[in-house]
Design a protein around this motif. Structure first.
Motif, mmCIF file in Angstrom:
data_model
loop_
_atom_site.group_PDB
_atom_site.id
_atom_site.type_symbol
_atom_site.label_atom_id
_atom_site.label_comp_id
_atom_site.label_asym_id
_atom_site.label_seq_id
_atom_site.Cartn_x
_atom_site.Cartn_y
_atom_site.Cartn_z
ATOM 1 N N ARG A 161 0.307 -42.114 27.946
ATOM 2 C CA ARG A 161 0.386 -43.486 27.306
ATOM 3 C C ARG A 161 -0.761 -43.479 26.253
ATOM 4 N NH1 ARG A 161 -0.594 -46.686 31.215
ATOM 5 N NH2 ARG A 161 -2.742 -46.530 30.602
ATOM 6 N N ASP A 162 -1.802 -43.142 26.615
ATOM 7 C CA ASP A 162 -3.038 -43.256 25.745
ATOM 8 C C ASP A 162 -3.049 -42.342 24.772
ATOM 9 O OD1 ASP A 162 -3.649 -45.665 27.336
ATOM 10 O OD2 ASP A 162 -5.390 -44.303 28.326
ATOM 11 N N ILE A 163 -2.583 -41.250 24.944
ATOM 12 C CA ILE A 163 -2.637 -40.194 23.858
ATOM 13 C C ILE A 163 -1.499 -40.415 22.685
ATOM 14 C CG2 ILE A 163 -1.762 -37.719 23.210
ATOM 15 C CD1 ILE A 163 -3.098 -36.938 26.198
ATOM 16 N N LEU A 164 -0.186 -41.005 23.395
ATOM 17 C CA LEU A 164 0.758 -41.238 22.404
ATOM 18 C C LEU A 164 0.350 -42.626 21.732
ATOM 19 C CD1 LEU A 164 3.861 -40.832 24.857
ATOM 20 C CD2 LEU A 164 3.401 -39.476 22.699
ATOM 21 N N ALA A 165 -0.222 -43.461 22.115
ATOM 22 C CA ALA A 165 -0.684 -44.526 21.205
ATOM 23 C C ALA A 165 -1.634 -44.416 20.217
ATOM 24 C CB ALA A 165 -1.494 -45.616 22.398
ATOM 25 N N ARG A 166 -2.614 -43.456 20.759
ATOM 26 C CA ARG A 166 -3.566 -42.983 19.688
ATOM 27 C C ARG A 166 -3.102 -42.329 18.288
ATOM 28 N NH1 ARG A 166 -5.937 -42.146 15.810
ATOM 29 N NH2 ARG A 166 -8.160 -41.316 15.575
ATOM 30 N N ILE A 167 -1.998 -41.477 18.621
ATOM 31 C CA ILE A 167 -1.093 -40.693 17.473
ATOM 32 C C ILE A 167 -0.265 -41.850 16.944
ATOM 33 C CG2 ILE A 167 0.502 -39.093 17.127
ATOM 34 C CD1 ILE A 167 -0.325 -37.597 19.696
ATOM 35 N N ALA A 168 0.227 -42.799 17.575
ATOM 36 C CA ALA A 168 1.040 -43.672 16.949
ATOM 37 C C ALA A 168 0.122 -44.604 15.982
ATOM 38 C CB ALA A 168 1.787 -44.562 17.813
ATOM 39 N N ASP A 169 -0.999 -44.809 16.145
ATOM 40 C CA ASP A 169 -1.903 -45.773 15.256
ATOM 41 C C ASP A 169 -2.261 -45.003 14.158
ATOM 42 O OD1 ASP A 169 -1.972 -47.810 16.988
ATOM 43 O OD2 ASP A 169 -3.939 -47.282 18.024
ATOM 44 N N ARG A 170 -1.987 -43.691 13.981
ATOM 45 C CA ARG A 170 -2.201 -43.079 12.826
ATOM 46 C C ARG A 170 -1.428 -43.388 11.554
ATOM 47 N NH1 ARG A 170 -1.108 -38.807 10.255
ATOM 48 N NH2 ARG A 170 -2.837 -38.016 8.919
ATOM 49 N N LYS A 171 -2.305 -43.873 10.528
ATOM 50 C CA LYS A 171 -1.405 -44.379 9.373
ATOM 51 C C LYS A 171 -1.451 -43.510 8.065
ATOM 52 C CE LYS A 171 -1.261 -48.634 11.164
ATOM 53 N NZ LYS A 171 -1.190 -48.274 12.653
ATOM 54 N N ALA A 172 -0.639 -43.757 7.132
ATOM 55 C CA ALA A 172 -0.752 -42.974 6.020
ATOM 56 C C ALA A 172 -2.303 -42.865 5.320
ATOM 57 C CB ALA A 172 0.096 -43.356 5.034
ATOM 58 N N GLY A 173 -2.816 -41.895 4.897
ATOM 59 C CA GLY A 173 -3.960 -41.875 4.310
ATOM 60 C C GLY A 173 -5.021 -41.743 5.408
ATOM 61 N N SER A 190 -2.626 -20.748 25.837
ATOM 62 C CA SER A 190 -4.022 -20.850 25.302
ATOM 63 C C SER A 190 -4.180 -20.938 23.879
ATOM 64 C CB SER A 190 -4.906 -19.958 25.881
ATOM 65 O OG SER A 190 -5.039 -20.084 27.422
ATOM 66 N N GLY A 191 -4.843 -21.894 23.135
ATOM 67 C CA GLY A 191 -5.148 -21.921 21.730
ATOM 68 C C GLY A 191 -3.854 -22.258 20.860
ATOM 69 N N GLU A 192 -2.564 -22.491 21.401
ATOM 70 C CA GLU A 192 -1.362 -22.774 20.721
ATOM 71 C C GLU A 192 -1.586 -24.262 20.169
ATOM 72 O OE1 GLU A 192 3.426 -23.014 21.054
ATOM 73 O OE2 GLU A 192 2.218 -22.277 22.675
ATOM 74 N N ILE A 193 -1.104 -24.665 19.166
ATOM 75 C CA ILE A 193 -1.105 -25.867 18.308
ATOM 76 C C ILE A 193 0.578 -26.322 18.572
ATOM 77 C CG2 ILE A 193 -1.182 -27.410 16.501
ATOM 78 C CD1 ILE A 193 -3.570 -25.618 15.641
ATOM 79 N N VAL A 194 0.683 -27.593 19.159
ATOM 80 C CA VAL A 194 1.888 -28.220 19.159
ATOM 81 C C VAL A 194 1.835 -29.510 18.414
ATOM 82 C CG1 VAL A 194 3.972 -29.271 20.439
ATOM 83 C CG2 VAL A 194 2.404 -27.422 21.446
ATOM 84 N N VAL A 195 2.609 -29.663 17.159
ATOM 85 C CA VAL A 195 2.548 -30.786 16.244
ATOM 86 C C VAL A 195 3.657 -31.864 16.686
ATOM 87 C CG1 VAL A 195 2.577 -31.606 13.901
ATOM 88 C CG2 VAL A 195 1.663 -29.448 14.442
ATOM 89 N N VAL A 196 3.077 -33.062 16.816
ATOM 90 C CA VAL A 196 4.153 -34.111 17.362
ATOM 91 C C VAL A 196 4.105 -35.268 16.432
ATOM 92 C CG1 VAL A 196 4.066 -33.337 19.853
ATOM 93 C CG2 VAL A 196 2.342 -35.263 18.940
ATOM 94 N N GLU A 197 5.509 -35.920 16.511
ATOM 95 C CA GLU A 197 5.281 -37.295 15.906
ATOM 96 C C GLU A 197 5.684 -38.247 16.674
ATOM 97 O OE1 GLU A 197 8.143 -39.539 12.647
ATOM 98 O OE2 GLU A 197 8.672 -37.547 13.178
ATOM 99 N N VAL A 198 4.929 -39.285 17.021
ATOM 100 C CA VAL A 198 5.437 -40.390 17.874
ATOM 101 C C VAL A 198 6.543 -41.215 17.305
ATOM 102 C CG1 VAL A 198 4.496 -42.382 19.213
ATOM 103 C CG2 VAL A 198 3.188 -40.326 19.037
ATOM 104 N N LEU A 199 7.770 -41.466 17.780
ATOM 105 C CA LEU A 199 8.567 -42.093 17.228
ATOM 106 C C LEU A 199 8.309 -43.481 17.717
ATOM 107 C CD1 LEU A 199 11.508 -39.487 18.111
ATOM 108 C CD2 LEU A 199 10.459 -39.697 16.239
ATOM 109 N N GLN A 200 9.325 -44.260 17.147
ATOM 110 C CA GLN A 200 9.333 -45.784 17.187
ATOM 111 C C GLN A 200 9.494 -46.130 18.788
ATOM 112 O OE1 GLN A 200 8.074 -48.039 14.872
ATOM 113 N NE2 GLN A 200 7.989 -46.471 13.469
ATOM 114 N N ASP A 201 10.142 -45.543 19.502
ATOM 115 C CA ASP A 201 10.579 -45.678 20.860
ATOM 116 C C ASP A 201 9.209 -45.362 21.739
ATOM 117 O OD1 ASP A 201 10.802 -43.232 20.965
ATOM 118 O OD2 ASP A 201 12.936 -43.179 21.873
ATOM 119 N N GLY A 202 8.279 -44.741 21.107
ATOM 120 C CA GLY A 202 7.203 -44.465 21.917
ATOM 121 C C GLY A 202 7.101 -42.871 22.423
ATOM 122 N N THR A 203 8.184 -42.276 22.202
ATOM 123 C CA THR A 203 8.045 -40.765 22.630
ATOM 124 C C THR A 203 7.739 -39.876 21.717
ATOM 125 O OG1 THR A 203 10.361 -40.584 21.954
ATOM 126 C CG2 THR A 203 10.215 -41.520 24.141
#
Length: 193
Positions: free
Chosen positions: A136-148, A171-184
């Motif tokens: 929950r806290d990880i997703l919330a931090r990502i969702a707070d990220r704004k343009a700029g 190990s060492g892998e990066i997974v890029v995620v987008e937090v959607l409006q539904d919080g997933t």
């Protein structure tokens, strides 16, 4: 089995193959950097190679000698990942990390920006009761990220990244995620070390 049963099974298999979500494709560093410029996007990175699993019984957060630590190969992986991302145009990122030494060392070795501890990224390998709060806290931090805002890189552990994405990262892998409006979280790209 009758021919019509085979046809139904074949049709069902085809339907499942078409309807199944497709895994995010492997990306290059340039694609990762472009995605990290978008709001509500972040890179979740599993710490670089640290031989073993979990932590020793005598683990103490304030003492790296009691923890699994990066191997020299892991340090080199982290430096190379940082070099690739800088070469692709990532100038300065917000880098959050687990307080475990192997994650913090990975973040520092990448040299992509100021490294700050973020406790939700701490491993819950030994205490699965923390999983929901960490996710929950990880997703919330990502969702707070704004343009700029600066690109966000979060260095963590397999269990944390799996809890957010359903992916068991290397190990060492990066997974890029987008937090959607539904919080997933929707996985947008993966970058292997």
């Amino acid at each position: 089995m009758h021919a019509s049963a085979f046809l139904r099974l074949g049709f069902l298999a085809l339907l499942l193959a078409v309807a199944a979500p497709r895994p995010a494709e492997a990306a290059d560093a340039g694609q990762v950097v472009q995605l990290l410029d978008l709001p509500r996007h972040a890179a979740l990175m599993r710490h670089a190679t640290a031989p073993g699993t979990g932590d020793p019984d005598h683990f103490r957060l304030d003492d790296c000698t009691t923890q699994r630590n990066l191997s020299e190969a892991g340090r080199a992986e982290a430096r190379e990942t940082g070099r690739l991302l800088r070469a692709a145009g990532l100038a300065d990122a917000a880098v959050l990390t687990s307080r475990w030494c192997r994650a913090a060392d990975t973040a520092r070795e990448m040299d992509l920006g100021k490294v700050e501890p973020f406790p939700p990224l701490d491993s819950f390998f030994r205490d699965r009761s923390r999983e929901d709060a960490a996710r929950r806290d990880i997703l919330a931090r990502i969702a707070d990220r704004k343009a700029g805002d600066p690109p966000l890189i979060m260095v963590s552990h397999q269990v944390n990244i799996t809890a957010v994405t359903g992916i068991f990262p290397a190990s060492g892998e990066i997974v890029v995620v987008e937090v959607l409006q539904d919080g997933t979280a929707a996985v947008r790209a993966r970058l292997s070390p």
